[in-house]
Design a protein around this motif. Structure first.
Motif, short mmCIF file in Angstrom:
data_model
loop_
_atom_site.label_atom_id
_atom_site.label_comp_id
_atom_site.label_asym_id
_atom_site.label_seq_id
_atom_site.Cartn_x
_atom_site.Cartn_y
_atom_site.Cartn_z
N LYS A 146 -3.45 9.09 45.57
CA LYS A 146 -3.59 9.19 44.12
C LYS A 146 -4.58 8.16 43.55
N GLU A 147 -5.04 7.25 44.38
CA GLU A 147 -5.84 6.11 43.89
C GLU A 147 -7.08 6.56 43.13
N ALA A 148 -7.84 7.50 43.67
CA ALA A 148 -9.09 7.92 43.03
C ALA A 148 -8.82 8.57 41.67
N GLU A 149 -7.76 9.39 41.58
CA GLU A 149 -7.42 10.03 40.31
C GLU A 149 -7.02 9.01 39.26
N ILE A 150 -6.26 8.00 39.67
CA ILE A 150 -5.82 6.96 38.74
C ILE A 150 -7.02 6.20 38.17
N ILE A 151 -7.92 5.80 39.04
CA ILE A 151 -9.08 5.02 38.61
C ILE A 151 -9.98 5.85 37.70
N ASP A 152 -10.18 7.13 38.07
CA ASP A 152 -11.03 8.01 37.26
C ASP A 152 -10.44 8.23 35.87
N PHE A 153 -9.13 8.48 35.80
CA PHE A 153 -8.48 8.74 34.51
C PHE A 153 -8.52 7.51 33.62
N SER A 154 -8.35 6.35 34.21
CA SER A 154 -8.31 5.11 33.41
C SER A 154 -9.66 4.76 32.81
N GLY A 155 -10.76 5.22 33.45
CA GLY A 155 -12.08 4.87 32.96
C GLY A 155 -12.46 3.42 33.20
N CYS A 156 -11.79 2.76 34.16
CA CYS A 156 -12.01 1.33 34.41
C CYS A 156 -12.62 1.08 35.79
N GLU A 157 -13.39 2.08 36.30
CA GLU A 157 -13.88 1.99 37.68
C GLU A 157 -14.73 0.74 37.92
N SER A 168 -9.40 -6.35 28.80
CA SER A 168 -8.98 -6.28 27.40
C SER A 168 -7.62 -5.58 27.34
N SER A 169 -6.95 -5.67 26.17
CA SER A 169 -5.64 -5.02 26.03
C SER A 169 -5.78 -3.50 26.21
N GLY A 170 -6.88 -2.94 25.70
CA GLY A 170 -7.10 -1.51 25.84
C GLY A 170 -7.29 -1.08 27.29
N MET A 171 -8.01 -1.89 28.07
CA MET A 171 -8.22 -1.58 29.48
C MET A 171 -6.91 -1.66 30.26
N ARG A 172 -6.07 -2.63 29.93
CA ARG A 172 -4.78 -2.74 30.60
C ARG A 172 -3.91 -1.53 30.31
N VAL A 173 -3.92 -1.07 29.04
CA VAL A 173 -3.16 0.12 28.69
C VAL A 173 -3.67 1.33 29.46
N ARG A 174 -4.98 1.49 29.52
CA ARG A 174 -5.56 2.62 30.24
C ARG A 174 -5.10 2.65 31.70
N LEU A 175 -5.21 1.52 32.37
CA LEU A 175 -4.85 1.48 33.79
C LEU A 175 -3.34 1.62 33.96
N ALA A 176 -2.56 0.96 33.11
CA ALA A 176 -1.10 1.03 33.22
C ALA A 176 -0.60 2.45 33.00
N PHE A 177 -1.17 3.15 32.02
CA PHE A 177 -0.74 4.53 31.78
C PHE A 177 -1.13 5.42 32.95
N ALA A 178 -2.35 5.25 33.46
CA ALA A 178 -2.80 6.07 34.59
C ALA A 178 -1.90 5.88 35.80
N VAL A 179 -1.51 4.64 36.07
CA VAL A 179 -0.62 4.35 37.19
C VAL A 179 0.73 5.04 36.98
N ALA A 180 1.30 4.88 35.78
CA ALA A 180 2.62 5.45 35.49
C ALA A 180 2.60 6.97 35.55
N ALA A 181 1.49 7.59 35.11
CA ALA A 181 1.43 9.04 35.03
C ALA A 181 1.14 9.70 36.37
N PHE A 182 0.30 9.08 37.19
CA PHE A 182 -0.16 9.73 38.42
C PHE A 182 0.70 9.40 39.64
N LEU A 183 1.57 8.41 39.56
CA LEU A 183 2.40 8.07 40.71
C LEU A 183 3.70 8.89 40.72
#
Length: 420
Positions: A146-157, A168-183
């Motif tokens: 799932k790693e590639a999908e998480i990184i792509d969805f977060s937009g933080c590659e 930034s707080s926005g980048m942390r939210v992006r990555l945290a949501f992607a992790v929670a949703a794709f795992l």
């Protein structure tokens, strides 16, 4: 199939102190437990109302919450600040335990309760993906798939191999949501954290949550103050107030209940008397006909009840005017423009103005009222601050894409696009 059940959930806190309080209180609890008695401090404690002065050392953040969630359901949890929403989600996520009651769940729960929940600031984004996956009980192979999908969805590659403490707080939210949703958790618990992300990411996140629930049959618990997001995403909702459930039912009904019970800064006591009559009642009605705030893109109505002295000698015109915070006139609603003026036959008359699709941008406005006698050109009553009108974000174009409050201007127009 019921995937989550909350039974008699209550949470008590001691005000102003860390822990349960004094040693004597702990000894009293211990002695009650030894004798098989109930905790004596469950009988005390004030209601969870943040705006009032405390009358007890204890407060019930939640009191006797009961509900069930079915597999694939998206449950919205809404209420004012301090209503107990986040406390409930922390209990559901096993972050804290309830004072009374029990939670029964089936499957894995992933939580997104605040910015970067569970992230280690010294680890990189990629390392935190594996750390969160391991916490959820996933194998390294499952996470890697799932790693590639998480990184792509977060937009933080670009920053995925940079320590999270530099995000930034926005980048942390992006990555945290992607992790929670794709795992692939069975239950995804999301607090108001999406408010930190930008408009583009909020739309992506809401779309992903819809895919999770409808396409993959997983369950989502969603807390938000964005009523348009709740309406477009949730299949059912509960409303909390002062730590108690005050409404449970369909999303439209729950949103309407919440909006009409929100705090209003302007209060008019009826009847309002003027020289040649009186205003008996006035209501702002939402899309369900309830006295409430207005939702962008939905129907609303202004309902006025008047008593006019000597009505047959008067030709009444009703004019509403909407003003912004800078006292600039936004729009006017007028019976005169619609040939709705007539000589009244009776003293008491109802005037109702329906707006099929309200398109003034979200925010706080002042609604002015003017009552005129067109025969004499005399103003019988005028008040530019007659009522406060609150407009909430809504799906104005019925596309599922919610407009952000920024850069909207004042008024949103109907549009037809042709691309050749």
């Amino acid at each position: 199939m019921t995937i989550l059940k909350a039974k008699n959930i209550s949470k008590q806190y001691r005000l102003g102190l860390v822990g349960t309080g004094t040693l004597s209180h702990d000894l009293n609890r211990w002695w009650a437990g030894i004798r098989g008695k109930e905790d004596p401090y469950l009988k005390v404690g004030s209601v969870n109302d943040r705006s009032t002065k405390a009358d007890s050392a204890y407060v019930w953040a939640l009191k006797d919450i009961n509900f069930e969630v079915q597999q694939g359901e998206v449950l919205g949890i809404i209420g004012k600040n301090g209503a107990g929403k986040s406390t409930l989600l922390k209990i559901l996520s096993r972050v804290t335990i309830p004072t009374t009651g029990e939670i029964k769940t089936k499957g894995r729960i992933a939580s997104l309760l605040e910015v970067g929940t569970g992230f280690h600031p010294e680890l990189t984004g990629r390392e935190n993906i594996y750390l969160n996956g391991a916490i959820l009980g996933m194998s390294k192979a499952e996470i890697k798939s799932k790693e590639a999908e998480i990184i792509d969805f977060s937009g933080c590659e670009r920053y995925v191999d940079t320590p999270v403490k530099r995000y930034s707080s926005g980048m942390r939210v992006r990555l945290a949501f992607a992790v929670a949703a794709f795992l692939e958790p069975d239950i995804l618990v999301i607090d108001e954290v999406l408010a930190v992300g930008d408009a583009e990411f909020q739309k992506k996140a809401i779309g992903k949550m819809q895919d999770i629930s409808k396409g993959e049959g997983r369950t989502v618990l969603f807390v938000s103050h964005n009523m348009a997001a709740v309406k477009s995403l949730c299949t059912r909702a509960i409303v909390l107030e002062h730590g108690k459930t005050v409404f449970e039912g369909g999303t439209d009904e729950a949103v309407s209940f919440y909006l009409r019970n929100k705090e209003n800064n302007v209060s008019v006591s009826f009847p309002v008397e003027f020289e040649q009559g009186k205003i008996l009642d006035f209501k702002i009605l939402d899309y369900l006909g309830n006295n409430s705030n207005v939702l962008l893109g939905e129907k609303c109505s202004f309902k006025l009840k008047l008593k006019i002295n000597e009505p047959k000698s008067k030709k009444i015109n009703i004019r509403y005017q909407l003003f912004d915070n800078n006292e600039q006139l936004i729009t006017t609603l007028n019976t005169f423009h619609h040939n709705s003026n007539k000589v009244l036959e009776s003293e008491i008359q109802n005037f109702r103005c329906d707006i099929p699709n309200f398109k003034v941008s979200p925010g706080q406005y002042d609604l002015g009222l003017q009552i005129l006698d067109l025969n004499t050109r005399k103003i019988l009553y005028q008040n530019n601050y007659f009522e406060e009108l609150t407009v909430e974000v809504g799906d104005v174009f019925k596309t599922g894409k919610l407009p952000s409050k920024e850069n909207l201007g004042v008024f949103l127009s109907e549009q037809v696009w042709q691309i050749n």
